[in-house]
Design a protein around this motif. Structure first.
Motif, mmCIF file in Angstrom:
data_model
loop_
_atom_site.group_PDB
_atom_site.id
_atom_site.type_symbol
_atom_site.label_atom_id
_atom_site.label_comp_id
_atom_site.label_asym_id
_atom_site.label_seq_id
_atom_site.Cartn_x
_atom_site.Cartn_y
_atom_site.Cartn_z
ATOM 1 N N ALA A 297 -9.894 10.740 9.720
ATOM 2 C CA ALA A 297 -8.957 10.358 9.726
ATOM 3 C C ALA A 297 -7.471 11.608 8.707
ATOM 4 C CB ALA A 297 -9.004 9.344 9.220
ATOM 5 N N GLY A 298 -8.406 12.506 7.845
ATOM 6 C CA GLY A 298 -7.376 13.262 7.353
ATOM 7 C C GLY A 298 -7.101 14.118 8.041
ATOM 8 N N ALA B 195 -0.835 16.501 12.195
ATOM 9 C CA ALA B 195 0.810 15.581 12.137
ATOM 10 C C ALA B 195 1.160 15.791 10.667
ATOM 11 C CB ALA B 195 0.095 13.889 12.065
ATOM 12 N N ALA B 196 1.105 16.684 10.178
ATOM 13 C CA ALA B 196 2.070 17.037 9.197
ATOM 14 C C ALA B 196 2.551 17.830 9.509
ATOM 15 C CB ALA B 196 1.415 17.108 7.692
ATOM 16 N N GLY C 285 8.062 21.205 14.024
ATOM 17 C CA GLY C 285 9.196 20.912 14.813
ATOM 18 C C GLY C 285 9.989 20.788 13.673
ATOM 19 N N THR C 286 10.351 20.402 12.611
ATOM 20 C CA THR C 286 11.606 20.726 11.748
ATOM 21 C C THR C 286 12.331 21.732 11.560
ATOM 22 O OG1 THR C 286 10.296 20.869 9.886
ATOM 23 C CG2 THR C 286 11.022 17.788 10.728
ATOM 24 N N ARG C 287 11.476 22.545 10.870
ATOM 25 C CA ARG C 287 11.681 23.845 11.105
ATOM 26 C C ARG C 287 12.210 24.832 12.548
ATOM 27 N NH1 ARG C 287 10.781 28.593 7.614
ATOM 28 N NH2 ARG C 287 11.442 30.410 8.435
#
Length: 144
Positions: free
Chosen positions: A63-64, A70-71, A77-79
């Motif tokens: 999960a980690g 995901a991070a 994506g934001t970049r």
């Protein structure tokens, strides 16, 4: 427990092969094989194998890893969106398109005085269709 047993068996097999190699008088290769064979036992003794086995079988660890993935996707994506938005109003992009400025543009400009003719007479204009005559001549010369 199984991982430690497998590592020990791999090391024992590697050391056996190293002994056979040394018996054939290939001492350098035998020493290299012995070094590779001792690595799994060293990893077991330091606890790395147990840690890896505990991590690989742990749902919390997976999960980690999923959250880290995901991070990373969010950062990437934001970049990409930031770069796409900044394309029109960015001062950096305009500076890149303009290129480096000359210190003295008049000094580096070529002299275009009387020596330059308007266009050589032997060369056909671009729209006359003789653009590929050289290529056709080469192909004919080679029989193509």
């Amino acid at each position: 427990m199984i991982a430690e047993t497998v590592c020990s068996a791999v090391s024992a097999a590697g050391l056996g092969i190293a002994v056979v190699t040394a018996y054939r008088k290939r001492y350098l290769a035998a020493a290299r094989l012995a070094a590779y064979s001792l690595v799994p036992v060293g990893l077991v003794m330091t606890g790395v194998v147990g840690w890896l086995a505990g991590t690989a079988l742990s749902p919390t660890a997976w999960a980690g890893f999923g959250l880290l993935g995901a991070a990373w996707l969010l950062f990437a994506g934001t970049r990409a969106v930031e770069r796409r938005r900044a394309g029109a109003g960015s001062g950096r992009k305009a500076a890149r398109q303009a290129g480096p400025e000359a210190v003295a543009p008049e000094a580096s400009a070529p002299s275009l005085g009387q020596g330059r003719a308007a266009r050589p007479a032997s060369r056909p204009a671009a729209g006359q269709g003789d653009d590929f005559s050289d290529i056709e001549a080469i192909l004919k010369k080679h029989g193509i």
